[in-house]
Design an enzyme around this catalytic site. Structure first.
Site, PDB file in Angstrom:
ATOM      1  N   LYS A   1       0.534  -1.173   0.052  1.00 35.69           N
ATOM      2  CA  LYS A   1      -0.016   0.518  -0.412  1.00 35.69           C
ATOM      3  C   LYS A   1       0.799   0.936   0.333  1.00 35.69           C
ATOM      4  CE  LYS A   1      -3.187  -3.242   0.661  1.00 35.69           C
ATOM      5  NZ  LYS A   1      -4.294  -3.518   0.256  1.00 35.69           N
TER       6      LYS A   1
HETATM    7  C1  LIG Z   1      -5.359  -4.785   0.517  1.00 41.86           C
HETATM    8  C2  LIG Z   1      -6.846  -4.768   1.069  1.00 41.86           C
HETATM    9  C3  LIG Z   1      -7.483  -4.956   1.651  1.00 41.86           C
HETATM   10  C4  LIG Z   1      -6.660  -6.368   3.063  1.00 41.86           C
HETATM   11  O1  LIG Z   1      -5.639  -5.158   2.971  1.00 41.86           O
HETATM   12  P1  LIG Z   1      -5.208  -5.864   4.740  1.00 41.86           P
HETATM   13  O2  LIG Z   1      -4.411  -4.987   5.892  1.00 41.86           O
HETATM   14  O3  LIG Z   1      -3.801  -6.910   3.646  1.00 41.86           O
HETATM   15  O4  LIG Z   1      -5.926  -7.290   5.092  1.00 41.86           O
HETATM   16  C5  LIG Z   1      -8.530  -4.922   1.470  1.00 41.86           C
HETATM   17  N1  LIG Z   1      -9.564  -4.416   1.108  1.00 41.86           N
HETATM   18  C6  LIG Z   1      -8.353  -4.275  -0.069  1.00 41.86           C
HETATM   19  C7  LIG Z   1      -9.329  -3.551  -1.620  1.00 41.86           C
HETATM   20  C8  LIG Z   1      -7.280  -4.031  -0.755  1.00 41.86           C
HETATM   21  O5  LIG Z   1      -6.269  -3.882  -1.855  1.00 41.86           O
END
Ligand SMILES: *Cc1c(COP(=O)(O)O)cnc(C)c1O
Length: 378
Positions: free
Chosen positions: A181
């Site tokens: 992210k």
């Molecule tokens: C990465 C992601 C998640 C989950 O995030 P985590 O912190 O890895 O649990 C949920 N929704 C979307 C759209 C994502 O890209």
């Protein structure tokens, strides 16, 4: 051809990040403590919300939210199929039913009319996704939702603004700080809200169902005899992670500005290549976080999977965000979904790929990606 492999993403970790984590390691308090409090305050401040609860992941936040909202068997939750499958998985594991809805073919943002059409008396929650860093049309979604709660999946949306306000402002949203992210702490998530009761419940459920955590007891003079109010999970974030997240968050403008610069260059260089079609922009006022640079490979000569393999052979990494949820083996078999259920989602699921985009890339790296794509398509 490039000599060195260019990954599709790489975290932007600098010396100040390393120093922030080292400071925690030397402090004698490494699980959730002051850095967690600082990280929560910083995100709440950016978003413009009263409460933020740091968690071990966005997936954990969704798990807790469904528990806190008492969503379970017989209930339905509306969410796009074009998303990371963890949200659907949590809905399914809560015993509720994910209702997958269509996205706009060009932006991959959930369609408010599709949400409206999917609402039934069993609908308990709507989870729009701010896809790739662009915001879903929240006004339109809230209008069709009426009294049904809307909690935004803001995993891609640190630095995303919708009609002048940061995503999550005065509403509830879930952020992710997973390694890919824009702002990362390795693994982590945050629930933000202006609803005090919801924030308190999330905080309790995240730590054994005790109304306070170890830091509260030891350092804030709260009662060490705190007891379980209801059984809870253990989804807290360590202070090593929180210190990294907090330090990264201080740099969000710089990080997103670089991503934006690279994305604009991609758009310019792909303008004369009809077989590589970047996602479109929504029509309303917004600021993009450029979490991902996604294109559709639409050529009679080769399919998306071949394109990705040919790019890899030229030392360019690519990603796939995402394979649609409703046609994955489990959901296909559990609900009998056939291809053709959500045509625009499925078209994109078959044609999209994410090109390299991260802050430490150079404009020459972008030119290498475009040159390789040109060669592959020739
Ligand atoms: C990465 C992601 C998640 C989950 O995030 P985590 O912190 O890895 O649990 C949920 N929704 C979307 C759209 C994502 O890209």
């Amino acid at each position: 051809m490039r000599k060195e492999f260019l990954p599709f993403t790489r975290p932007s970790v600098n010396e100040s990040d390393i120093a922030a984590v080292s400071e925690v390691l030397r402090s004698g308090w490494i699980t959730n403590g002051p850095a967690n409090a600082g990280f929560e305050a910083a995100l709440a401040g950016l978003v413009g919300n009263r409460y933020a609860v740091a968690l071990s992941s966005a997936t954990a936040a969704m798990h807790l939210l469904l528990k806190v909202m008492q969503i379970g068997p017989g209930d339905e939750v509306i969410t796009p199929s074009m998303t990371w499958v963890s949200i659907a998985n949590m809905i399914e594991l809560a015993g509720a039913k994910p209702i997958f809805v269509e996205v706009d073919r060009d932006t991959l943002l959930v369609r408010p009319d599709a949400v409206a059409a999917a609402i039934t008396p069993r609908t308990k929650l709507i989870v729009p996704v701010h896809f790739a860093g662009a915001p879903a049309d929240l006004d339109a979604i809230r209008q069709v939702a009426k009294d049904i709660p809307v909690v935004e999946d803001a995993a891609h949306a640190v630095g995303t603004f919708y009609k002048g306000g940061h995503i999550g402002k005065h509403h509830s949203a879930i952020f992710s700080f997973h390694a890919i992210k824009n702002i990362t702490c390795g693994e982590g998530g945050m629930f933000v809200t202006d609803d005090e009761a919801l924030a308190t419940a999330m905080r309790r459920w995240k730590f054994h169902g005790i109304a306070m955590d170890a830091f509260d007891r030891q350092n804030r003079g709260r009662s060490p005899q705190a007891e379980v109010i209801s059984p809870g999970f253990k989804y807290n974030l360590t202070d090593m992670q929180a210190a990294l997240g907090l330090n990264q968050l201080k740099r969000w403008r710089e990080i997103n500005a670089k991503r934006t610069q690279l994305a604009m260059l991609y758009r310019e260089l792909f303008a004369d290549m009809p077989e590589i079609r970047p996602l479109g922009d929504p029509a309303y006022d917004f600021i993009h976080a450029w979490h991902l640079f996604i294109v559709r490979v639409d050529s009679p000569k080769l399919d998306r999977n071949t394109f990705m393999a040919e790019m890899k052979a030229r030392n360019i990494g690519t990603g796939l965000h995402f394979r649609c949820a409703h046609l994955q083996k489990y959901y296909r078999e559990a609900y009998g979904y056939q291809p053709g259920t959500l045509p625009d989602t499925e078209y994109n699921s078959d044609h999209i790929t994410s090109l390299p985009l991260f802050p430490d890339m150079t404009e020459d790296d972008v030119r290498d990606v475009v040159a390789a794509a040109r060669e592959v398509l020739a």
